[in-house]
Structure formats: structure tokens, C-alpha cells
Motif scaffolding. Sequence first.
Motif, short mmCIF file in Angstrom:
data_model
loop_
_atom_site.label_atom_id
_atom_site.label_comp_id
_atom_site.label_asym_id
_atom_site.label_seq_id
_atom_site.Cartn_x
_atom_site.Cartn_y
_atom_site.Cartn_z
N GLN A 1 9.63 4.93 -6.59
CA GLN A 1 8.90 4.32 -7.69
C GLN A 1 8.65 2.86 -7.34
O GLN A 1 9.54 2.16 -6.88
CB GLN A 1 9.71 4.42 -8.98
N LEU A 2 7.44 2.43 -7.58
CA LEU A 2 7.04 1.06 -7.30
C LEU A 2 7.64 0.11 -8.34
O LEU A 2 7.55 0.36 -9.53
CB LEU A 2 5.50 0.97 -7.33
N VAL A 3 8.27 -0.96 -7.85
CA VAL A 3 8.84 -1.97 -8.75
C VAL A 3 8.05 -3.26 -8.64
O VAL A 3 7.76 -3.91 -9.64
CB VAL A 3 10.33 -2.23 -8.43
N ALA A 4 7.67 -3.65 -7.44
CA ALA A 4 6.91 -4.89 -7.25
C ALA A 4 5.81 -4.65 -6.23
O ALA A 4 6.05 -4.04 -5.18
CB ALA A 4 7.83 -6.01 -6.78
N GLY A 5 4.60 -5.11 -6.56
CA GLY A 5 3.47 -4.96 -5.66
C GLY A 5 2.37 -4.08 -6.24
O GLY A 5 1.59 -3.48 -5.50
N HIS A 6 2.29 -4.01 -7.57
CA HIS A 6 1.29 -3.16 -8.21
C HIS A 6 -0.14 -3.54 -7.82
O HIS A 6 -0.98 -2.67 -7.58
CB HIS A 6 1.46 -3.19 -9.73
N ARG A 7 -0.44 -4.84 -7.72
CA ARG A 7 -1.79 -5.27 -7.31
C ARG A 7 -2.06 -4.87 -5.87
O ARG A 7 -3.14 -4.37 -5.55
CB ARG A 7 -1.94 -6.79 -7.47
N MET B 1 9.95 -7.89 -11.48
CA MET B 1 8.51 -8.03 -11.70
C MET B 1 8.17 -9.43 -12.20
O MET B 1 7.20 -10.04 -11.74
CB MET B 1 8.01 -6.99 -12.70
N LEU B 2 8.95 -9.92 -13.14
CA LEU B 2 8.72 -11.27 -13.66
C LEU B 2 8.85 -12.30 -12.55
O LEU B 2 8.00 -13.17 -12.38
CB LEU B 2 9.70 -11.59 -14.79
N ALA B 3 9.97 -12.23 -11.82
CA ALA B 3 10.23 -13.22 -10.77
C ALA B 3 9.10 -13.23 -9.75
O ALA B 3 8.64 -14.29 -9.32
CB ALA B 3 11.57 -12.95 -10.10
N GLU B 4 8.64 -12.04 -9.36
CA GLU B 4 7.56 -11.98 -8.37
C GLU B 4 6.24 -12.50 -8.93
O GLU B 4 5.56 -13.30 -8.32
CB GLU B 4 7.37 -10.55 -7.88
N ASN B 5 5.88 -12.05 -10.12
CA ASN B 5 4.57 -12.37 -10.66
C ASN B 5 4.43 -13.78 -11.19
O ASN B 5 3.33 -14.31 -11.23
CB ASN B 5 4.19 -11.37 -11.74
N LEU B 6 5.51 -14.39 -11.60
CA LEU B 6 5.43 -15.76 -12.09
C LEU B 6 5.04 -16.73 -10.99
O LEU B 6 4.57 -17.82 -11.26
CB LEU B 6 6.75 -16.18 -12.74
N VAL C 1 -1.66 -4.48 4.54
CA VAL C 1 -0.82 -5.16 3.56
C VAL C 1 0.15 -6.04 4.33
O VAL C 1 0.91 -5.57 5.16
CB VAL C 1 -0.06 -4.14 2.67
N LEU C 2 0.09 -7.34 4.06
CA LEU C 2 0.91 -8.30 4.81
C LEU C 2 2.30 -8.48 4.23
O LEU C 2 3.21 -8.88 4.93
CB LEU C 2 0.20 -9.65 4.88
N GLU C 3 2.45 -8.21 2.95
CA GLU C 3 3.76 -8.34 2.31
C GLU C 3 4.15 -6.99 1.72
O GLU C 3 3.42 -6.41 0.91
CB GLU C 3 3.72 -9.40 1.21
N ALA C 4 5.31 -6.51 2.11
CA ALA C 4 5.76 -5.18 1.69
C ALA C 4 5.91 -5.07 0.18
O ALA C 4 6.25 -6.03 -0.50
CB ALA C 4 7.10 -4.86 2.36
N LEU C 5 5.64 -3.87 -0.31
CA LEU C 5 5.87 -3.55 -1.71
C LEU C 5 7.36 -3.24 -1.87
O LEU C 5 8.02 -2.88 -0.90
CB LEU C 5 5.06 -2.31 -2.12
N THR C 6 7.87 -3.37 -3.07
CA THR C 6 9.27 -3.06 -3.34
C THR C 6 9.33 -1.75 -4.11
O THR C 6 8.69 -1.60 -5.15
CB THR C 6 9.93 -4.18 -4.16
N VAL C 7 10.10 -0.79 -3.59
CA VAL C 7 10.25 0.51 -4.22
C VAL C 7 11.73 0.85 -4.38
O VAL C 7 12.58 0.29 -3.70
CB VAL C 7 9.54 1.63 -3.42
N ILE C 8 11.99 1.79 -5.30
CA ILE C 8 13.35 2.29 -5.51
C ILE C 8 13.33 3.80 -5.35
O ILE C 8 12.29 4.44 -5.54
CB ILE C 8 13.87 1.92 -6.92
#
Length: 192
Positions: A44-50, A92-97, A25-32
Motif C-alpha cells: 500500500q502506498l503511503v508517500a508518493g501519491h503524486r 504523509m504530512l511530513a513529506e507533503n509539507l 522516478v528519481l525519488e522512491a515511493l514509500t510503501v508498506i
Amino acid sequence: MHPRNIRDDLGDLSGLADSIAAQGVLEALTVIPHVAADGTPGHQLVAGHRRAAAAILAGVASVPCVLRPDLALDDDAADGDRAAQAGHVGAMLAENLHRRGLSAVEEARGVQAMLDLGVPLTRVAKSTGLGRKRVAKAAGVARLDGDTAAAVAGAGLTLDRAAAVAVYAGDPETAAALVAAAGRGPGGSPTR
């Protein structure tokens, strides 16, 4: 997976899984930080579900993550939970858009989730990078009934075209004709 994940369909993950198997994985996932219902602390995963789903498909045991405690739920504040959840949806919106595009219905659902959580329209626009007009259109699309929303998503309509359909949401026959015409592309006319 985050309970308010706005993406319905992760899409074909085979190419991403192959890439992750080869390069990681080249770009880290965002978790809380998160405490499970049974009291077990974790994340908990916030960004990087795919990326997470593709890593699982590729058999990768661990992936890089960025820990964002600033997005965690605030148990001490009365509205902290809603504000934090709105922050999650905004992230999630900001990342996925800016990635593989969300469908108009997914974008609308995310915008509406933030509005439902008490975030003013102007702040939704600012935190996601969307303009006020786009946020307003998305809020209109979010009010589509399930069948019309599914037809809009199935036809791959843009947010602008989906917003035009939403104007006629109270008239199912006209809405269906507009979805069909928009799905045919420019020059397609509704048939009755």
C-alpha cells in the motif's frame, strides 16, 4: 492509494509525468506490506501519491519503492491499527509539507486525522515537524463546515488566515465575509 491520503488534489501532473517519462522516478515511493480485502498480499502506498499518478500517466510500468514494514498495521495489538494509521498520516504530512504545499484545509485534515487516531497534540507536532501552535490552528481549521472549508481552500488561504476564519465558524455570514476579505489580500476588508 492510501485510504487516509490527505491530499484532495494531486494538481497538474503533466510536467511531472513528462519528467518521469524522460528520467524515471528519481525519488522512491514509500510503501508498506498490505493484504487486500480478498487476501492477496501486496503493498500500500503511503508517500508518493503524486509521483505514482504521474508515473501511470507517463506509462511507466514500475517505480522504485522503499518498503517500510515498521509503518505496517500491527494485527496483534489492540490499538496497533490506529497507531499505524496515525503513523501513515504523519508520514504523509511530513513529506507533503515540504513539497508542493498542502492547502490549509488539507493540512488541517491531516492533523485532525492524527488527533482523531489518539495521537497527542505534542506528538503530532514532533512527528510532522510542525510547531504546537500550528497544530492547534490546524485543528481549529479542521472543524470548519464543508462549505466554509471549500471556500477557504478555493480562496487559497494560508493556515493563519484559515484559522482566523475558523474562530467565526459558528457565524457563517462573518466567516464568508472573512474568506472574501482574506482572498482579496492585505488591506481587504470584510463587506456586509
